[in-house]
Design an enzyme around this catalytic site. Structure first.
Site, PDB file in Angstrom:
ATOM      1  N   HIS A   1       0.821  -1.215   0.000  1.00 27.81           N
ATOM      2  CA  HIS A   1       0.000   0.000   0.000  1.00 27.81           C
ATOM      3  C   HIS A   1       0.851   1.260   0.000  1.00 27.81           C
ATOM      4  CE1 HIS A   1       0.890   0.815   4.258  1.00 27.81           C
ATOM      5  NE2 HIS A   1       0.670  -0.471   4.487  1.00 27.81           N
TER       6      HIS A   1
ATOM      7  N   CYS B   1       3.163  -5.260   6.355  1.00 25.44           N
ATOM      8  CA  CYS B   1       2.797  -4.915   4.988  1.00 25.44           C
ATOM      9  C   CYS B   1       4.015  -4.402   4.223  1.00 25.44           C
ATOM     10  CB  CYS B   1       1.703  -3.856   4.972  1.00 25.44           C
ATOM     11  SG  CYS B   1       0.071  -4.505   5.364  1.00 25.44           S
TER      12      CYS B   1
END
Length: 406
Positions: free
Chosen positions: A326, A345
């Site tokens: 992201h 992430c």
């Protein structure tokens, strides 16, 4: 953000349906492992309230469907019914005061044996945006079973796409169910099923699909006995096309992501991966959702109040347990390419609100559902093959051994 706290990772199962490419989506999740969708109809501090509650099952046809905010206003709401890989948007409208959304038709009845997704974006009095997404499934008659599956009908996907079925009831007659799902391709390639427990069946070839392959999934489950006295209700043909090849390799040690398109390196992007205590999974992960904006809340995945970011830009889901690639606007730009700071992430440099001129925006605009992102040189374990579409982490003999027809 990170994949789920390690303690919350066990027993992962497939995402029930394919989320697709929406213009603006919101996912209440954390950048971690474990299941991000659970609990009451809203998380603590969540300004957007949705009924039925997130993760609800066996919802009746006459149940209320609504989205509300206690203050501020709803900016957009999209409610979609997914059945047999087909999406149908529920017509509705936001009230004049912006505080609620309801179906446009009076006395709207929910369709049985369906999966619904609700995506909402709200703006508070100070102009700050907040995003939320929930899912729920409606009642299926007790003597019937259905499979929620992906990818979407008539979609174009990446070369790592795995055809995945999640059944609403345990399947004990696995061979009969697997035999009733026929997958044909042009050009021809062997496609084999693999069972993960009693309620999930995935299909893939020995290696990534060739670009341009046409795939037909013939679902012939109607009247097939999946368990004693429980019969299938679906008969459907779904087609999808494999697009260009794009695979990306994230090197957690070097803090880079090498992006290959049709075998050629098109870019090497600086990244930040999981920090020492919240490392990123190794292994091959397949893109299953793309969201221009989403919410990431550590409370949903076992990280307490460590973070709650309501407007994470350019979010690409890699696992069911909450691993995303992201955009990240809150870290110092010097972090990318030099340090691992996330909760698991993969972060790419971005700006608040997102921009196509940033590395995150550039990658998002060139990504398809079904593209493969592989993480190497992390100190974590390899992602489980049933965590999202992780089946490429099994060798071909292991994969075939999971078929009920072998």
């Amino acid at each position: 953000m990170n994949h789920v706290a390690k303690r919350a990772r066990a027993g992962s199962t497939a995402v029930l349906t394919w989320a697709g490419l929406f213009t603006v989506l919101a996912v209440l999740t954390g950048c971690t492992g474990g299941t991000p969708f659970f609990g009451d109809d809203r998380s603590p501090g969540d300004a957007i309230r949705i009924v039925p509650k997130d993760g609800a099952e066996n919802v009746g046809a006459d149940s209320r469907l609504a989205v509300t905010v206690p203050d501020g206003r709803l900016e957009r709401v999209k409610v979609t019914r997914t059945e047999d890989a087909e999406h149908q948007e529920v017509p509705g409208r936001i009230a004049d005061d912006g505080r609620s959304w309801a179906p446009r038709e009076g006395g709207y009845r929910l369709g049985l044996a369906g999966k619904y997704s609700v995506e909402a974006v709200a703006v508070d009095g100070d102009g700050h945006r907040s995003a939320r997404s929930t899912t729920f499934t409606t009642l299926v008659p007790e003597d019937r079973f259905i499979g929620y599956f992906k990818p979407e009908n008539r979609s174009t996907v990446g070369t790592g796409m795995i055809v995945s079925f999640d059944f609403n009831r345990p399947v004990t007659h696995r061979a009969a169910v697997e035999k009733a799902i026929r997958i044909t391709t042009e050009p021809r390639v062997e496609v084999v099923g693999h069972w993960f427990g009693k309620d999930r069946l995935d299909f893939r070839p020995a290696s990534y699909w060739q670009p341009g392959t046409k795939v037909t999934v013939d679902v012939g489950l109607r009247d097939v006995e999946g368990a004693p006295g429980v019969y299938g209700s679906q008969r459907k043909k779904v087609t999808f096309t494999v697009g260009r090849s794009q695979t990306s390799v994230v090197d957690a040690r070097e803090h880079t992501m090498e992006v290959r398109r049709d075998g050629e390196v098109v870019s090497t992007v600086p990244i930040t991966a999981g920090a020492a205590k919240t490392t990123s999974y190794n292994g091959k992960m397949v893109v299953s959702e793309l969201h221009e904006v989403t919410r990431m809340n550590g409370d949903t995945v076992g990280f307490g109040g460590e973070y709650d970011i309501k407007d994470v830009p350019h979010a690409i889901r890699l696992t069911k347990s909450g691993t995303f690639l992201h955009g990240n606007y809150w870290e110092d730009p010097e972090t990318f390419g030099s340090e691992n700071t996330s909760h698991g992430c993969i972060g790419l440099r971005d700006v608040k609100g997102g921009s196509s001129d940033t590395p995150a925006g550039w990658f998002f605009e060139r990504t398809l559902v079904g593209d493969v992102v592989e993480v190497v040189n992390s100190t974590d374990r390899t992602v489980a093959p049933d965590n999202g579409l992780g089946g490429w982490n099994l060798g071909w003999p292991q994969w075939k051994a999971g078929s009920a027809l072998r």
